[in-house]
Design an enzyme around this catalytic site. Structure first.
Site, short mmCIF file in Angstrom:
data_model
loop_
_atom_site.label_atom_id
_atom_site.label_comp_id
_atom_site.label_asym_id
_atom_site.label_seq_id
_atom_site.Cartn_x
_atom_site.Cartn_y
_atom_site.Cartn_z
CB SER A 170 -39.14 18.98 5.25
OG SER A 170 -38.97 19.99 6.13
CG ASP A 171 -35.94 21.13 9.16
OD1 ASP A 171 -36.10 20.07 9.30
OD2 ASP A 171 -35.92 22.18 10.04
CB CYS A 172 -33.18 16.95 8.94
SG CYS A 172 -33.42 17.41 10.57
#
Length: 682
Positions: A410-412
């Site tokens: 998700s954060d990548c």
């Protein structure tokens, strides 16, 4: 309200050329220019950036065991460079730790000792002898090695499987909706125990040859044949214990141990074991093929390769799996051959773009080239059969790495999306060169699909398992590793990216995006501590998470007068060291407290400055002193010292992201120059 020393108005970004600062400010521009030049020198031919993610020599030791199990000798030049890495990472007491700054661990030291002996060191060589002395001095000796270590020694014929708490493969035959089915676990934990269960169910033993008897004599203070291994099943060395097994888990282990005693005796259970092993092998094969034979992590890749070989030494998947393990290798003259804990290509590339585009420094060629890499790294296909293997959809996401292993996060994905949109804002690409809006939509859908019911964002998958699974954590060395959680950092990254997307495409996926942003901000506000800080999970620690949370709230429309931002600014200012920098010690991660580091750190100072620039503005005294500290500590080549460990996973495992000092200080200086043209660091 902000104290007077922190009050300021946020200024608008000036035009892209470097601002004309007073003579006393020229040094900031000089530092920024040198920092950009240094970062540009690190860009790869494909446009990407990647720094080593440094963990510990555990994976190198497991690789040596893998090669021994497969009877694939390691050539002498490679052996020498592996031994060199063990030498470089050894602690003064003769052992090896779980990370670069930890005390020695029985787990890592035992595996390193076995690997060194397999690499040709004699037991009397100083490095081997020192490790053996340290191991024998521990209260539990090698018998107290944690469960993962017991497993590795059992595979090597250096520990009896009777002394290992069971990992029956039959767990993978449970009904899929069972709350204790392994599918409910965090993906890294799930896939590690998939291979462990398979190999445990086989009672696999790799043949090491005559050195087995020697190692048995060297590792234990009493004759190997006299040891009652079953009596040490629950022993864990105090040096290694982070999360003690709960009573619930011990009861489960004892029940499974009783079950294991009946498996060889009953035909029905033997048939069930064969079926379970077949199911585990099928899942391992799927994961190897789906990940282009790299595995989710190097630990997964090594274990999966051993499992395939244990089942069939001529398995056609074996050769590509061995090659996949090599994709995690790092090798240089300074530190020798080792294996990275992760590959951070997309992560580093996205942050490099954001650092350059968040101010007037320029760097257009760097951004265009990085954009090309991020364009190609997005996952645009789905995994055939992924749902059958409990894989969530991957289309639209970005991996932490270059994307080959097809485990997007998700954060990548959020940071990559933010970087692409920042490049669009800069007007650096023609319309035909830009990633189509439909692919950006896919990225947003991928991110949204990782939002948990509480409004926070998980990593690879939405949270599946119930909270009580944390009480069944069998790893002993790691914490919060049983299920996905809602992480401050992932939530903040997602909120920022969604806010950027909403600015560019206000009418696309509007309702779902607005709801996700609101829910994400709500949980961020709820997670803020009374002192104004946020606790981190993936970086060290409060400084890291506070930067993310402040940036997300600011992106969503909060102003510096917002009580949450004002409180965060006060907390950050209170943690500034007398020299103007910030530094946080990794030990605070172990019990979720703030522990000040004796020295200021470039990376943590940059995180604090980025948060303060949002929460207090560039004229705040704390910002002025922090910028001055960054300028004073920059090296002549534009870089900063690497500093202390700066990353963490599962509470106790610290990482060093080696590219963080290359782009976070640049980011702080660049943001500062974008916001002010007449501030003077003092």
């Amino acid at each position: 309200m902000l104290p007077e020393s922190l009050t300021t108005d946020r200024t608008e970004n000036p035009a892209r050329p470097l601002p004309s600062l007073p003579a006393s400010e020229i040094k900031v521009n000089d530092c920024l220019g040198k920092s950009l030049a240094h970062l540009q020198s690190l860009q790869r031919a494909d446009g990407s950036f990647e720094g080593e993610v440094v963990w510990c020599p555990m994976i190198l030791a497991q690789y040596v065991l893998l090669r021994s199990f497969l009877r694939r000798p390691i050539a002498e030049p490679e052996r020498d460079r592996m031994v060199h890495h063990f030498q470089r990472t050894r602690r003064p007491d003769g052992g090896w730790g779980l990370h670069a700054e930890s005390s020695s661990y029985v787990f890592v030291t035992t595996l390193a000792y076995v690997a060194l002996r397999l690499l040709g060191l004699s037991p009397d060589a100083p490095m081997a002898a020192g490790a053996r002395v340290w191991l024998h001095a521990q209260p539990t000796g090698v018998l107290g090695i944690p469960s993962w270590g017991k497993f590795w020694l059992a595979m090597a014929g250096l520990y009896d499987y009777a002394g290992m708490n069971p990992c029956p493969p039959e767990l993978f035959l449970l009904p899929s909706r069972s709350p204790v089915h392994p599918n409910q676990l965090y993906c890294h934990t799930r896939y590690i125990y998939l291979a462990i269960s398979c190999l445990y169910g086989m009672r696999f033993r790799g043949e090491l040859g005559p050195i087995t008897a020697e190692l048995r004599r060297e590792l234990y203070a009493e004759p190997y044949e006299a040891i009652d291994f079953a009596a040490h099943r629950h022993d864990v060395a105090p040096s290694d214990l982070y999360v003690a097994p709960t009573r619930m888990l011990r009861v489960a282990w004892n029940v499974m141990a009783a079950y294991e005693r009946w498996v060889p005796r009953l035909a029905l259970l033997r048939a069930l074991r064969r079926r379970a092993l077949g199911r585990c092998l099928d899942r391992i094969r799927f994961e190897q093929e789906a990940s282009n034979f790299q595995g989710l992590s190097p630990v997964n890749g090594i274990l999966n390769t051993i499992a395939l070989s244990a089942n069939d030494a001529h398995d056609p998947m074996l050769a590509p799996s061995i090659a996949g393990v090599e994709s995690w290798r790092w090798d240089d003259g300074d530190e020798g051959i080792r294996f990275a804990g992760a590959r951070s290509t997309s992560w580093d590339t996205a942050f490099a773009v954001l650092a350059v585009r968040d101010g007037p420094v320029g760097g257009e060629p760097l951004v265009r080239h990085a954009y090309t890499f991020l364009d190609g790294a997005q996952e645009m296909g789905e995994l055939p059969g992924g749902a059958r293997e409990a894989r969530d959809g991957i289309r639209g996401g970005w991996c932490f790495s270059d994307g080959r292993h097809r485990w997007p996060v998700s954060d990548c994905a959020a940071e990559a999306l933010s970087a692409l949109l920042a490049a669009h804002d800069a007007g650096l690409l023609e319309a035909a060169q830009r990633i189509p809006a439909e692919r950006l939509d896919a990225a947003v859908r991928f991110i949204l699909d990782r939002q948990n019911d509480d409004g926070g964002f998980a990593t690879y998958e939405r949270r599946r398992g119930p909270a009580f699974l944390q009480r069944l954590n069998p790893s002993e060395m790691f914490g919060d590793c049983m299920t996905e959680l809602s992480y401050v950092e992932c939530t903040a990254s997602a909120v920022i990216a969604l806010c950027r997307y909403r600015e560019h495409y206000p009418d696309r996926q509007r309702e779902r995006v607005n709801e996700a942003i609101a829910a994400g901000c709500n949980i961020l506000r709820a997670r803020q501590r009374a002192d104004g800080s946020w606790a981190g999970f993936w970086g060290i620690n409060f400084t890291y998470a506070t930067w993310f949370a402040v940036a997300a709230l600011r992106a969503s429309g909060a102003t510096p007068k917002d009580p949450a931002l004002a409180s965060a600014a006060e907390w950050l200012a209170s943690k500034q060291k007398p020299d103007g920098g910030w530094g946080e010690h990794y030990t605070g991660c172990l019990d979720a407290t703030y522990v000040e580091h004796p020295q200021s750190q470039p990376v943590m100072t940059s995180w604090a400055l980025l948060a303060l620039l949002d929460a207090a503005g560039p004229r705040a005294q704390a910002v002025q002193r922090g910028i001055a500290w960054l300028c004073r500590t920059q090296r002549a080549d534009g870089s900063w010292p690497e500093g202390t460990v700066n990353g963490v996973f599962f509470g106790s495992a610290m990482l060093s992201y080696r590219l963080y000092p290359a782009y976070f200080p640049l980011w702080a200086l660049n943001r500062y120059c974008a916001l002010v043209s007449d501030a003077r660091p003092t």
